[in-house]
Write a protein that holds these residues in place. Structure first.
Motif, PDB file in Angstrom:
ATOM      1  N   ALA A 164       0.837  -1.206   0.000  1.00 26.66           N
ATOM      2  CA  ALA A 164       0.000   0.000   0.000  1.00 26.66           C
ATOM      3  C   ALA A 164       0.872   1.257   0.000  1.00 26.66           C
ATOM      4  O   ALA A 164       0.579   2.235  -0.695  1.00 26.66           O
ATOM      5  N   LEU A 165       1.953   1.225   0.768  1.00 20.42           N
ATOM      6  CA  LEU A 165       2.860   2.362   0.838  1.00 20.42           C
ATOM      7  C   LEU A 165       3.536   2.617  -0.510  1.00 20.42           C
ATOM      8  O   LEU A 165       3.577   3.749  -1.010  1.00 20.42           O
ATOM      9  N   PHE A 166       4.063   1.560  -1.122  1.00 20.36           N
ATOM     10  CA  PHE A 166       4.777   1.721  -2.397  1.00 20.36           C
ATOM     11  C   PHE A 166       3.826   2.135  -3.518  1.00 20.36           C
ATOM     12  O   PHE A 166       4.241   2.812  -4.458  1.00 20.36           O
ATOM     13  N   SER A 167       2.568   1.716  -3.447  1.00 18.23           N
ATOM     14  CA  SER A 167       1.603   2.135  -4.462  1.00 18.23           C
ATOM     15  C   SER A 167       1.476   3.653  -4.489  1.00 18.23           C
ATOM     16  O   SER A 167       1.383   4.263  -5.568  1.00 18.23           O
ATOM     17  N   ARG A 168       1.515   4.276  -3.332  1.00 15.47           N
ATOM     18  CA  ARG A 168       1.435   5.730  -3.251  1.00 15.47           C
ATOM     19  C   ARG A 168       2.788   6.390  -3.498  1.00 15.47           C
ATOM     20  O   ARG A 168       2.867   7.499  -4.020  1.00 15.47           O
ATOM     21  N   LEU A 169       3.858   5.696  -3.120  1.00 19.91           N
ATOM     22  CA  LEU A 169       5.197   6.265  -3.245  1.00 19.91           C
ATOM     23  C   LEU A 169       5.622   6.413  -4.701  1.00 19.91           C
ATOM     24  O   LEU A 169       6.558   7.159  -5.010  1.00 19.91           O
ATOM     25  N   ARG A 170       4.938   5.752  -5.613  1.00 22.17           N
ATOM     26  CA  ARG A 170       5.248   5.932  -7.037  1.00 22.17           C
ATOM     27  C   ARG A 170       5.102   7.386  -7.469  1.00 22.17           C
ATOM     28  O   ARG A 170       5.732   7.810  -8.436  1.00 22.17           O
ATOM     29  N   GLY A 171       4.286   8.143  -6.766  1.00 25.03           N
ATOM     30  CA  GLY A 171       4.090   9.547  -7.106  1.00 25.03           C
ATOM     31  C   GLY A 171       5.004  10.490  -6.352  1.00 25.03           C
ATOM     32  O   GLY A 171       4.792  11.703  -6.368  1.00 25.03           O
ATOM     33  N   SER A 172       6.038   9.959  -5.698  1.00 22.49           N
ATOM     34  CA  SER A 172       6.952  10.793  -4.922  1.00 22.49           C
ATOM     35  C   SER A 172       7.678  11.796  -5.807  1.00 22.49           C
ATOM     36  O   SER A 172       8.058  11.499  -6.943  1.00 22.49           O
ATOM     37  N   ALA A 173       7.920  12.982  -5.256  1.00 23.08           N
ATOM     38  CA  ALA A 173       8.694  14.005  -5.965  1.00 23.08           C
ATOM     39  C   ALA A 173      10.165  13.645  -6.036  1.00 23.08           C
ATOM     40  O   ALA A 173      10.906  14.249  -6.818  1.00 23.08           O
ATOM     41  N   ASP A 174      10.603  12.695  -5.229  1.00 20.77           N
ATOM     42  CA  ASP A 174      11.984  12.233  -5.318  1.00 20.77           C
ATOM     43  C   ASP A 174      12.047  11.128  -6.363  1.00 20.77           C
ATOM     44  O   ASP A 174      11.387  10.096  -6.219  1.00 20.77           O
ATOM     45  N   PRO A 175      12.843  11.305  -7.425  1.00 17.34           N
ATOM     46  CA  PRO A 175      12.827  10.331  -8.518  1.00 17.34           C
ATOM     47  C   PRO A 175      13.320   8.948  -8.125  1.00 17.34           C
ATOM     48  O   PRO A 175      12.853   7.949  -8.683  1.00 17.34           O
ATOM     49  N   VAL A 176      14.249   8.870  -7.181  1.00 18.76           N
ATOM     50  CA  VAL A 176      14.740   7.555  -6.773  1.00 18.76           C
ATOM     51  C   VAL A 176      13.673   6.814  -5.977  1.00 18.76           C
ATOM     52  O   VAL A 176      13.416   5.634  -6.211  1.00 18.76           O
ATOM     53  N   LEU A 177      13.026   7.490  -5.049  1.00 15.49           N
ATOM     54  CA  LEU A 177      11.952   6.851  -4.287  1.00 15.49           C
ATOM     55  C   LEU A 177      10.836   6.377  -5.211  1.00 15.49           C
ATOM     56  O   LEU A 177      10.308   5.266  -5.053  1.00 15.49           O
ATOM     57  N   ALA A 178      10.481   7.208  -6.183  1.00 15.71           N
ATOM     58  CA  ALA A 178       9.427   6.832  -7.123  1.00 15.71           C
ATOM     59  C   ALA A 178       9.834   5.613  -7.942  1.00 15.71           C
ATOM     60  O   ALA A 178       9.030   4.703  -8.169  1.00 15.71           O
ATOM     61  N   ALA A 179      11.099   5.566  -8.376  1.00 15.64           N
ATOM     62  CA  ALA A 179      11.571   4.442  -9.191  1.00 15.64           C
ATOM     63  C   ALA A 179      11.658   3.151  -8.378  1.00 15.64           C
ATOM     64  O   ALA A 179      11.294   2.076  -8.859  1.00 15.64           O
ATOM     65  N   VAL A 180      12.145   3.257  -7.148  1.00 14.20           N
ATOM     66  CA  VAL A 180      12.219   2.077  -6.289  1.00 14.20           C
ATOM     67  C   VAL A 180      10.815   1.534  -6.025  1.00 14.20           C
ATOM     68  O   VAL A 180      10.587   0.319  -6.042  1.00 14.20           O
ATOM     69  N   ALA A 181       9.864   2.433  -5.788  1.00 20.24           N
ATOM     70  CA  ALA A 181       8.494   2.002  -5.538  1.00 20.24           C
ATOM     71  C   ALA A 181       7.895   1.316  -6.758  1.00 20.24           C
ATOM     72  O   ALA A 181       7.255   0.270  -6.651  1.00 20.24           O
ATOM     73  N   GLU A 182       8.113   1.900  -7.918  1.00 18.32           N
ATOM     74  CA  GLU A 182       7.590   1.301  -9.150  1.00 18.32           C
ATOM     75  C   GLU A 182       8.156  -0.085  -9.354  1.00 18.32           C
ATOM     76  O   GLU A 182       7.441  -1.033  -9.709  1.00 18.32           O
ATOM     77  N   LYS A 183       9.439  -0.231  -9.143  1.00 23.22           N
ATOM     78  CA  LYS A 183      10.096  -1.524  -9.314  1.00 23.22           C
ATOM     79  C   LYS A 183       9.627  -2.536  -8.267  1.00 23.22           C
ATOM     80  O   LYS A 183       9.444  -3.717  -8.563  1.00 23.22           O
TER      81      LYS A 183
END
Length: 294
Positions: free
Chosen positions: A150-169
């Motif tokens: 649930a956390l990573f599903s929302r973290l995909r929209g993070s303004a930090d590109p690394v956090l967003a990429a890690v979440a997507e992966k």
């Protein structure tokens, strides 16, 4: 094929490794690593440590089941899940290290207990050793993976590109983790009287540590647009757990909260007794042979 750095795996070479945690050498290229404007980099580093430590410590404990699981397929499954989490930890610790001036190995092996920021659920002793139980491990994995997905599903929209990429992966891996734990929960809960008893006991063991997952830390509150407020995840995670427990004929334990020290818990560097033993095993080789490579 091997990767030149930890971040390169985010570029989608899915056929080159069998688990998220394998195939990497040292970091730091492969995705956009610019920090978002107007955001405190130290807060981003602290947040990456939180999520990275959750994955690293959970992975370490889960790997104890390798060769000790109830069946061979489960040995492989749990080892693979542990490697998935290790891969997430590597990239998150690498991101934190960009700010702190440390490597991922420095952060994994050379920090003391009070410097780790993982939630208590990641560290409690659920391995195959004395006092451990497979039902408890499955209960812990069910709760942890449901929450992290649930956390990573929302973290995909993070303004930090690394956090967003890690979440997507990480979403694909975490969806598998949750499904695997859910299937075992139902299998044990709806099995024999003994398997039902032990699965219910496992839920009772981990439930006091569930409340901490949804407590908003000051760092998370400051990182608007970068971090995810864990309090916003509770209804979604509760809904998933209710469906799984009902399918297994299991009862949701009473909502209790594990004792804290002056109101502090894992995010503040205050840990359970199990943490010291886990770190002693995880860090022993690196500290015994500093600077060694292989």
């Amino acid at each position: 094929m091997s990767f030149d750095n930890a971040y390169e795996s985010l570029l989608g070479h899915e056929d080159s490794h069998w688990a998220f945690g394998t195939g990497f050498s040292e970091a730091l290229t492969g995705v956009n690593r610019e920090f978002p404007a107007g955001v405190d980099r130290e807060d981003i580093a602290a947040y990456c440590l939180m999520l990275g430590d959750d994955a690293l410590i959970f992975s370490q404990g889960l790997s104890e089941w390798c060769s000790r699981a109830p069946e061979l397929e489960e040995d492989i499954a749990l080892a693979n899940i542990a490697l998935d989490l290790l891969g997430q930890a590597r990239m998150l610790l690498t991101r934190a290290g960009e700010v702190l001036g440390k490597s991922e190995d420095d952060l994994a092996y050379l920090r003391d207990e009070r410097e780790f920021r993982n939630v208590h659920l990641a560290e409690i002793d659920c391995g195959p050793g004395p006092g451990g139980d497979f039902g408890t491990t499955i209960a812990r994995l069910l709760v942890f993976s449901s929450w992290r997905l649930a956390l990573f599903s929302r973290l995909r929209g993070s303004a930090d590109p690394v956090l967003a990429a890690v979440a997507e992966k990480g979403l694909k891996e975490l969806a598998y983790h949750r499904d695997h734990a859910a299937q075992w929960t139902v299998r044990l809960g709806d099995g024999t009287d003994e398997s039902h008893r032990r699965m219910q006991a496992g839920l009772e063991r981990v439930w006091p540590f569930v409340d901490e997952l949804f407590a908003t830390h000051a760092v998370e509150a400051r990182l608007t647009g970068v971090a995810v407020d864990p309090a916003s995840l509770k209804s979604e995670v509760d809904g998933v757990l209710e469906v799984v427990l009902a399918a297994g004929g299991l009862s949701r334990p009473a909502d209790t909260r594990a004792a804290r020290v002056a109101g502090m818990a894992g995010r503040d560097g205050v840990h359970t007794e199990a943490m010291g033993f886990l770190l002693a095993e995880m860090q022993h080789l690196h500290r015994s042979l500093p600077g060694a490579v292989w």
